[in-house]
Design a protein around this motif. Structure first.
Motif, PDB file in Angstrom:
ATOM      1  N   ASP A  65      -4.075 -62.610  -9.771  1.00 60.33           N
ATOM      2  CA  ASP A  65      -5.355 -63.131 -10.253  1.00 60.33           C
ATOM      3  C   ASP A  65      -5.962 -64.172  -9.321  1.00 60.33           C
ATOM      4  O   ASP A  65      -7.050 -64.684  -9.581  1.00 60.33           O
ATOM      5  N   GLY A  66      -5.239 -64.542  -8.260  1.00 60.62           N
ATOM      6  CA  GLY A  66      -5.737 -65.541  -7.326  1.00 60.62           C
ATOM      7  C   GLY A  66      -5.583 -66.972  -7.807  1.00 60.62           C
ATOM      8  O   GLY A  66      -6.159 -67.891  -7.231  1.00 60.62           O
ATOM      9  N   ARG A  67      -4.778 -67.176  -8.839  1.00 55.43           N
ATOM     10  CA  ARG A  67      -4.574 -68.535  -9.355  1.00 55.43           C
ATOM     11  C   ARG A  67      -3.483 -69.281  -8.593  1.00 55.43           C
ATOM     12  O   ARG A  67      -3.427 -70.505  -8.648  1.00 55.43           O
ATOM     13  N   ILE A  68      -2.621 -68.541  -7.890  1.00 55.87           N
ATOM     14  CA  ILE A  68      -1.567 -69.137  -7.066  1.00 55.87           C
ATOM     15  C   ILE A  68      -1.487 -68.353  -5.761  1.00 55.87           C
ATOM     16  O   ILE A  68      -1.508 -67.119  -5.770  1.00 55.87           O
ATOM     17  N   ASP A  69      -1.386 -69.081  -4.659  1.00 58.05           N
ATOM     18  CA  ASP A  69      -1.121 -68.464  -3.364  1.00 58.05           C
ATOM     19  C   ASP A  69       0.366 -68.595  -3.103  1.00 58.05           C
ATOM     20  O   ASP A  69       0.895 -69.710  -3.077  1.00 58.05           O
ATOM     21  N   VAL A  70       1.036 -67.465  -2.925  1.00 56.23           N
ATOM     22  CA  VAL A  70       2.471 -67.473  -2.648  1.00 56.23           C
ATOM     23  C   VAL A  70       2.677 -67.200  -1.160  1.00 56.23           C
ATOM     24  O   VAL A  70       2.148 -66.226  -0.628  1.00 56.23           O
ATOM     25  N   ILE A  71       3.428 -68.078  -0.514  1.00 49.90           N
ATOM     26  CA  ILE A  71       3.731 -67.912   0.906  1.00 49.90           C
ATOM     27  C   ILE A  71       5.242 -67.774   1.037  1.00 49.90           C
ATOM     28  O   ILE A  71       5.989 -68.749   0.910  1.00 49.90           O
ATOM     29  N   PHE A  72       5.689 -66.542   1.260  1.00 49.00           N
ATOM     30  CA  PHE A  72       7.111 -66.265   1.442  1.00 49.00           C
ATOM     31  C   PHE A  72       7.523 -66.577   2.876  1.00 49.00           C
ATOM     32  O   PHE A  72       6.685 -66.671   3.771  1.00 49.00           O
ATOM     33  N   SER A  73       8.815 -66.694   3.087  1.00 53.24           N
ATOM     34  CA  SER A  73       9.393 -66.924   4.422  1.00 53.24           C
ATOM     35  C   SER A  73       8.775 -68.142   5.105  1.00 53.24           C
ATOM     36  O   SER A  73       8.429 -68.096   6.282  1.00 53.24           O
TER      37      SER A  73
END
Length: 90
Positions: A65-73
């Motif tokens: 939904d664009g409410r959280i930006d997840v940045i893996f690694s």
């Protein structure tokens, strides 16, 4: 902070949550539910693996939904007054 006590005290803030366990996912979704917050979740692994299903479902919903930006690694390299520097892993 090492522990989120009351997400409602954060409004219209840019917030970085670091980690991929249940506490981090719960904090990120609680913060993203507050008006005006922009939440980023940084996690050093390439995917979540130790969180409860309900937390995984919620974080994925919030990300879609664009409410959280997840940045893996990614790893935190520096915390400065106006920004946080993240390093991407290979």
């Amino acid at each position: 902070l090492y522990q989120l006590v009351d997400a409602a005290t954060y409004r219209s803030e840019r917030v970085l949550v670091v980690g991929g366990g249940d506490s981090a996912l719960e904090a990120a979704t609680a913060l993203a539910s507050q008006p005006g917050n922009r939440v980023t979740l940084s996690y050093r692994k390439s995917d979540f693996f130790r969180a409860k299903r309900r937390n995984l479902d919620r974080i994925r919903e919030f990300a879609a939904d664009g409410r959280i930006d997840v940045i893996f690694s990614s790893e935190v390299r520096a915390i400065e007054p106006a920004r946080v520097l993240l390093a991407m892993q290979d």
